[in-house]
Write a protein that holds these residues in place. Structure first.
Motif, PDB file in Angstrom:
ATOM      1  N   TYR A  92       0.812  -1.226   0.000  1.00  0.00           N
ATOM      2  CA  TYR A  92       0.000   0.000   0.000  1.00  0.00           C
ATOM      3  C   TYR A  92       0.841   1.269   0.000  1.00  0.00           C
ATOM      4  CZ  TYR A  92       0.770   0.204   5.064  1.00  0.00           C
ATOM      5  OH  TYR A  92       1.333   0.269   6.299  1.00  0.00           O
ATOM      6  N   GLU A  93       2.150   1.151   0.306  1.00  0.00           N
ATOM      7  CA  GLU A  93       3.013   2.340   0.309  1.00  0.00           C
ATOM      8  C   GLU A  93       3.078   2.990  -1.075  1.00  0.00           C
ATOM      9  OE1 GLU A  93       4.702   3.831   2.804  1.00  0.00           O
ATOM     10  OE2 GLU A  93       4.350   2.405   4.426  1.00  0.00           O
ATOM     11  N   ILE A  94       2.933   2.157  -2.117  1.00  0.00           N
ATOM     12  CA  ILE A  94       2.981   2.733  -3.468  1.00  0.00           C
ATOM     13  C   ILE A  94       1.837   3.716  -3.685  1.00  0.00           C
ATOM     14  CG2 ILE A  94       4.192   0.826  -4.609  1.00  0.00           C
ATOM     15  CD1 ILE A  94       1.416  -0.095  -5.624  1.00  0.00           C
ATOM     16  N   LEU A  95       0.736   3.520  -2.952  1.00  0.00           N
ATOM     17  CA  LEU A  95      -0.419   4.401  -3.134  1.00  0.00           C
ATOM     18  C   LEU A  95      -0.067   5.834  -2.749  1.00  0.00           C
ATOM     19  CD1 LEU A  95      -3.138   2.089  -1.607  1.00  0.00           C
ATOM     20  CD2 LEU A  95      -2.700   2.504  -4.020  1.00  0.00           C
ATOM     21  N   ARG A  96       0.737   5.956  -1.691  1.00  0.00           N
ATOM     22  CA  ARG A  96       1.165   7.269  -1.251  1.00  0.00           C
ATOM     23  C   ARG A  96       2.045   7.915  -2.332  1.00  0.00           C
ATOM     24  NH1 ARG A  96       5.648   8.524   0.289  1.00  0.00           N
ATOM     25  NH2 ARG A  96       6.148  10.404   1.444  1.00  0.00           N
TER      26      ARG A  96
END
Lengths: 396, 396
Positions: B4-8
């Protein structure tokens, strides 16, 4: 890996997803079934043309976020309010009966354990996977049969939508309790805070977006800002509130579902989804499926899982429909209409795999459930509605 | 890194790209300049909000491939045939003038040496880095200005593509001198074979696609099959023929540019491009920039390198355009349009670093060249075309 190597993987995934998706549609099964089968065939299970990589997983993650965002955008809040209490009751029972039945099934197979243990958590998670009806498949079948706008059709549709929301709230609570060190009160507080903030900030964001949208309708920046909001909400939900990113994305969709350009945004999100990201998600499930772990007990569990998942929805939703004074024939239709499972069950399963809650044998069970339910539902619904017609004809 | 870090990262990249893109447009500069600046600001150079990751690089790679595919789809083959010979001549001169000028620059800085020595080889390699025009930025700017399909636009585009191929052949020859084991003839043969196969197989694919497209016009499968073809051609070009993947993508676009649904495909590719992948490419250039290795002599060489690289293209391409009877104003546009450098220059530099031909100070020079050219080209092109419009208005 050289950067250009991803092009090969993407090409194989796209073309096989499309081919098998079309083949599935020819067989009257939903296209997602074909896409999962494509993943099984091109993946390590069979041909080993493509292996799951970080890049594929990340694209798949974006895919599922876009699917949930799109589902949120397509929510009709007015319709939901109108269809009211009956759909809500059916949805609630349709969530809690499978949740309980699924948990019980797990315990029957792997032993009963007390509240709070890891095994108890696994059991509840098994129930969670069974909760969400796939609206997409149901809608498509009802549309095809011409009964979407009938009372039964509308009830099924509204219940399926509410069922999604309740299912996600239940999942959120269950995942919140995953960490044994976690403070139950803190988690409940965080989830409550997130939901409250979603309503308050959501309303503020909705007003601002609506204002901006009306001044810049149909420009490129509108879908880009919307997608950014979706990603931020997904990220913040997971990072700071311990809530699944898909829940954040779904709520972002609901926040924007009443702005003027909701359809315009949804269309662009869908184009990105169907062309790039969604196939990565569904094919990715096939890629990650590992039949080498299959053995007698796994197969037995999978069969039990499918049976319980289907029957618990039929009995739960059909039963409560009877209490709401529907005719028996209509109760059967509502029960059957609610029993399809699709992408949400997969999404929850995937989440469980990522978080090491469940193991890969669950994918097998869920994939089997999706395939069986998406083939059985259209056939049963068709049969039930045609029986209705036959009776109507006989009465004439 | 959690998925989910890629979403940031994505949210930050999308919103900053859009903000700075719009700001650039407000300042009458093309949006891509804003996107590169966004990368410099959010990247390690300044705010360190986002760091270049494999995922961002891979998305950027897809971005540049989609841009080239889209450029191919929008190619007017009739126009290309008309501009073919002239573009070829411009491309040849546009390769050999920077090659000579770059070699000379190196010798001016580090001393003249005789043919065959290591130093002589380094000098020629410096020239090599200067040869390849990066058509991605130019195409985007020409599109934005609405001149991609003009005679000048088509000439620049064709010349830049041919220039890539000639540049790769030259590099192959130069590297052949360094490594006695590499078979120059074989590599040249491969390149020739790729071009011949592109024409023959390309025609066959075109006929089959045209046939299929007419039976399934405006269905989802059409753009998906088209994208798959693009990815396969890009992959095969790079993997088996040693030709840049972007060249393969461009040729795939040209193959499909005359089918009935070319515009329909292009529209879908463009939506994917502008919403997801293209910002990743342009922001990515800014993200990858690292000013920490800078010192006096490196800066001086880098400045000389940038100046010579830009002027040699303007003088070479613009000059030969004049000989081909273009108007002075159009010569300036062609010269400026050909002066952008991008990923190919970086790829060649990387190759040189890997083979210990050049040292790391070259990276700084090349990155500076890419940034300066990618900011200067759009602004100059916009200025040159707007002057044209002013003249046209004055004449009316």
């Amino acid at each position: 890996m050289e950067t250009y190597e991803i092009l090969r993987d993407l090409a194989v995934i796209f073309i096989s997803a499309k081919l098998f998706g079309l083949a599935a549609r020819k067989c009257k099964a939903p296209m997602v079934v074909g896409e999962i089968v494509a993943g099984l065939i091109i993946g390590p299970c069979l041909l080993s043309l493509v292996h799951p990589t970080d890049f594929i997983n990340q694209m798949a993650e974006i895919g599922v976020i876009l699917i949930m965002f799109s589902a949120g955008l397509e929510t009709n809040l007015q319709e939901l309010k109108k269809s009211g209490l009956i759909a809500f009751i059916i949805a609630c029972v349709g969530v809690f009966v499978p949740l309980a039945a699924g948990s019980l099934l797990y315990m029957c197979f792997y032993g009963f354990s007390s509240f709070g243990t890891d095994e108890f958590f696994k059991a509840v998670f098994t129930g969670c996977i069974m909760t969400a009806t796939s609206v997409g498949i149901t809608v498509e079948v009802l549309k095809e049969l011409g009964y979407l706008k009938s009372r039964v059709g509308q009830t099924i549709l509204s219940a399926a939508i509410i069922d999604d929301i309740i299912g996600i709230i239940v999942l959120t609570f269950v995942l919140g309790f995953k960490d044994p060190d976690s403070n139950t009160l803190l988690i409940t507080g965080k989830i409550a805070l997130f939901l409250v903030l979603s309503v308050i900030l959501g309303y503020v964001i909705y007003r601002i977006f609506k204002f901006y949208d009306e001044r810049h309708a149909h420009t490129r920046r509108i879908p880009i800002i919307a997608i950014t909001l979706c990603f931020i909400m997904a990220y913040v939900a997971e990072k700071y509130f311990g809530i699944a990113d898909i829940t954040g994305a779904y709520i972002a969709g609901i926040i924007l579902c009443n702005v003027r350009d909701a359809e315009y945004i949804d269309r662009r999100v869908s184009i990105n989804g169907y062309m790039f990201f969604a196939p990565m998600f569904f094919v990715g499930i096939g890629l990650k499926t590992d039949f080498s772990t299959l053995n007698g007990s796994v197969v037995l569990f999978a069969l039990g899982f499918v049976l319980v998942a289907l029957l618990s929805k039929i009995v739960g939703c059909g039963g409560v429909a009877k209490l709401c004074k529907f005719k028996w024939a209509d109760c059967a239709k509502i029960g059957v209409g609610m029993m399809t499972r699709g992408e949400v069950a997969l999404i929850i399963t995937n989440k469980g795999l990522d978080m090491n809650i469940i193991d890969h044998s669950f994918s097998t069970a869920v994939i089997l459930l999706i395939i069986v339910s998406s083939i059985a539902t259209p056939m049963l619904l068709k049969y039930l509605f045609s029986k209705d017609n036959a009776v109507a004809h006989a009465e004439q």
